[in-house]
Design a protein around this motif. Sequence first.
Motif, PDB file in Angstrom:
ATOM      1  N   ARG A  85      34.583  -8.184  -0.389  1.00  0.00           N
ATOM      2  CA  ARG A  85      33.780  -8.914  -1.380  1.00  0.00           C
ATOM      3  C   ARG A  85      33.029 -10.079  -0.738  1.00  0.00           C
ATOM      4  N   ALA A  86      33.652 -10.742   0.216  1.00  0.00           N
ATOM      5  CA  ALA A  86      32.972 -11.836   0.920  1.00  0.00           C
ATOM      6  C   ALA A  86      31.742 -11.302   1.644  1.00  0.00           C
ATOM      7  N   HIS A  87      31.884 -10.171   2.312  1.00  0.00           N
ATOM      8  CA  HIS A  87      30.759  -9.552   3.023  1.00  0.00           C
ATOM      9  C   HIS A  87      29.649  -9.180   2.049  1.00  0.00           C
ATOM     10  N   GLU A  88      30.037  -8.581   0.921  1.00  0.00           N
ATOM     11  CA  GLU A  88      29.049  -8.188  -0.077  1.00  0.00           C
ATOM     12  C   GLU A  88      28.304  -9.404  -0.632  1.00  0.00           C
ATOM     13  N   CYS A  89      29.027 -10.475  -0.888  1.00  0.00           N
ATOM     14  CA  CYS A  89      28.388 -11.700  -1.400  1.00  0.00           C
ATOM     15  C   CYS A  89      27.411 -12.281  -0.373  1.00  0.00           C
ATOM     16  N   ALA A  90      27.795 -12.262   0.904  1.00  0.00           N
ATOM     17  CA  ALA A  90      26.905 -12.768   1.954  1.00  0.00           C
ATOM     18  C   ALA A  90      25.653 -11.901   2.047  1.00  0.00           C
ATOM     19  N   TYR A  91      25.828 -10.585   1.980  1.00  0.00           N
ATOM     20  CA  TYR A  91      24.680  -9.673   2.008  1.00  0.00           C
ATOM     21  C   TYR A  91      23.771  -9.938   0.801  1.00  0.00           C
ATOM     22  N   ASP A  92      24.369 -10.051  -0.382  1.00  0.00           N
ATOM     23  CA  ASP A  92      23.574 -10.308  -1.586  1.00  0.00           C
ATOM     24  C   ASP A  92      22.786 -11.608  -1.474  1.00  0.00           C
ATOM     25  N   ALA A  93      23.369 -12.610  -0.826  1.00  0.00           N
ATOM     26  CA  ALA A  93      22.674 -13.889  -0.648  1.00  0.00           C
ATOM     27  C   ALA A  93      21.400 -13.700   0.170  1.00  0.00           C
ATOM     28  N   VAL A  94      21.489 -12.944   1.245  1.00  0.00           N
ATOM     29  CA  VAL A  94      20.294 -12.702   2.066  1.00  0.00           C
ATOM     30  C   VAL A  94      19.276 -11.897   1.269  1.00  0.00           C
ATOM     31  N   PRO A 138      11.397   0.259  -7.250  1.00  0.00           N
ATOM     32  CA  PRO A 138      12.759   0.742  -7.508  1.00  0.00           C
ATOM     33  C   PRO A 138      13.353   1.657  -6.436  1.00  0.00           C
ATOM     34  N   VAL A 139      12.546   2.327  -5.676  1.00  0.00           N
ATOM     35  CA  VAL A 139      13.052   3.254  -4.660  1.00  0.00           C
ATOM     36  C   VAL A 139      13.153   2.544  -3.316  1.00  0.00           C
ATOM     37  N   ARG A 140      14.213   2.788  -2.571  1.00  0.00           N
ATOM     38  CA  ARG A 140      14.476   2.220  -1.240  1.00  0.00           C
ATOM     39  C   ARG A 140      14.522   0.687  -1.247  1.00  0.00           C
ATOM     40  N   GLN A 141      15.026   0.107  -2.276  1.00  0.00           N
ATOM     41  CA  GLN A 141      15.007  -1.355  -2.404  1.00  0.00           C
ATOM     42  C   GLN A 141      15.656  -2.060  -1.222  1.00  0.00           C
ATOM     43  N   ARG A 142      16.821  -1.617  -0.835  1.00  0.00           N
ATOM     44  CA  ARG A 142      17.563  -2.327   0.207  1.00  0.00           C
ATOM     45  C   ARG A 142      16.919  -2.154   1.575  1.00  0.00           C
ATOM     46  N   VAL A 143      16.386  -0.970   1.859  1.00  0.00           N
ATOM     47  CA  VAL A 143      15.676  -0.747   3.125  1.00  0.00           C
ATOM     48  C   VAL A 143      14.393  -1.573   3.142  1.00  0.00           C
ATOM     49  N   THR A 144      13.693  -1.605   2.023  1.00  0.00           N
ATOM     50  CA  THR A 144      12.476  -2.414   1.933  1.00  0.00           C
ATOM     51  C   THR A 144      12.803  -3.887   2.137  1.00  0.00           C
ATOM     52  N   GLY A 145      13.948  -4.328   1.649  1.00  0.00           N
ATOM     53  CA  GLY A 145      14.356  -5.716   1.873  1.00  0.00           C
ATOM     54  C   GLY A 145      14.432  -6.057   3.349  1.00  0.00           C
ATOM     55  N   VAL A 146      14.965  -5.153   4.147  1.00  0.00           N
ATOM     56  CA  VAL A 146      15.032  -5.358   5.601  1.00  0.00           C
ATOM     57  C   VAL A 146      13.620  -5.430   6.178  1.00  0.00           C
ATOM     58  N   LEU A 171      17.921 -11.577  13.910  1.00  0.00           N
ATOM     59  CA  LEU A 171      18.417 -11.913  12.570  1.00  0.00           C
ATOM     60  C   LEU A 171      18.203 -10.751  11.614  1.00  0.00           C
ATOM     61  N   VAL A 172      17.071 -10.084  11.756  1.00  0.00           N
ATOM     62  CA  VAL A 172      16.784  -8.929  10.909  1.00  0.00           C
ATOM     63  C   VAL A 172      17.733  -7.788  11.264  1.00  0.00           C
ATOM     64  N   ASP A 173      17.979  -7.602  12.550  1.00  0.00           N
ATOM     65  CA  ASP A 173      18.921  -6.568  12.973  1.00  0.00           C
ATOM     66  C   ASP A 173      20.301  -6.842  12.384  1.00  0.00           C
ATOM     67  N   SER A 174      20.701  -8.109  12.323  1.00  0.00           N
ATOM     68  CA  SER A 174      21.985  -8.471  11.721  1.00  0.00           C
ATOM     69  C   SER A 174      21.992  -8.135  10.235  1.00  0.00           C
ATOM     70  N   PHE A 175      20.875  -8.379   9.560  1.00  0.00           N
ATOM     71  CA  PHE A 175      20.775  -8.045   8.136  1.00  0.00           C
ATOM     72  C   PHE A 175      20.869  -6.535   7.939  1.00  0.00           C
ATOM     73  N   GLU A 176      20.240  -5.778   8.820  1.00  0.00           N
ATOM     74  CA  GLU A 176      20.334  -4.316   8.741  1.00  0.00           C
ATOM     75  C   GLU A 176      21.784  -3.869   8.947  1.00  0.00           C
ATOM     76  N   ARG A 210       0.829  -1.213   0.000  1.00  0.00           N
ATOM     77  CA  ARG A 210       0.000   0.000   0.000  1.00  0.00           C
ATOM     78  C   ARG A 210       0.863   1.262   0.000  1.00  0.00           C
ATOM     79  N   ALA A 211       2.008   1.197   0.650  1.00  0.00           N
ATOM     80  CA  ALA A 211       2.923   2.341   0.691  1.00  0.00           C
ATOM     81  C   ALA A 211       3.759   2.443  -0.595  1.00  0.00           C
ATOM     82  N   ARG A 212       3.508   1.529  -1.530  1.00  0.00           N
ATOM     83  CA  ARG A 212       4.178   1.474  -2.832  1.00  0.00           C
ATOM     84  C   ARG A 212       5.661   1.129  -2.748  1.00  0.00           C
ATOM     85  N   HIS A 213       6.026   0.441  -1.676  1.00  0.00           N
ATOM     86  CA  HIS A 213       7.390  -0.064  -1.564  1.00  0.00           C
ATOM     87  C   HIS A 213       7.506  -1.443  -2.222  1.00  0.00           C
TER      88      HIS A 213
END
Length: 129
Positions: free
Chosen positions: A49-58, A75-83, A98-103, A11-14
């Motif tokens: 790069r290892a950290h980035e790959c792990a983040y991309d996996a989640v 398209p806007v706020r994609q990574r925040v919306t992912g959290v 676990l979510v806090d770790s992802f953030e 509804r918030a268009r995220h």
Amino acid sequence: MNRAAIEALARARHLRKIRPHPVRAKRLWMKAEKDIGTARHLVGIDADRAHECAYDAVFKSVLAILCLLGYRIAPVRQRVTGVEVLRAAIADPSRHSLVDSFEDMREKRNEVAYEAGEASETEAGQAID
């Protein structure tokens, strides 16, 4: 799964509604598994790069969940919306650490990518675990 939270993001268009796509979800999941394997391989070679790959996996795992539910991230706020999606997907509040770790991973990723920061081997290893 907190469906109400997912619907609120829509509804918030995220999130955008799409037809559920199990084949695409499986491909995303397989790519996430590949990213974790790459992260494990790189942890002692290139911690950033290892950290980035792990983040991309989640993140790809979150996209796979959305694909199954019939949504994709706007398209806007994609990574925040992912959290936010991950928080909604984990119904048990006691598991929200676990979510806090992802953030934390998202913030570290941004620091490395946009501010010339560095991820330590310890941070990369924690992201993989």
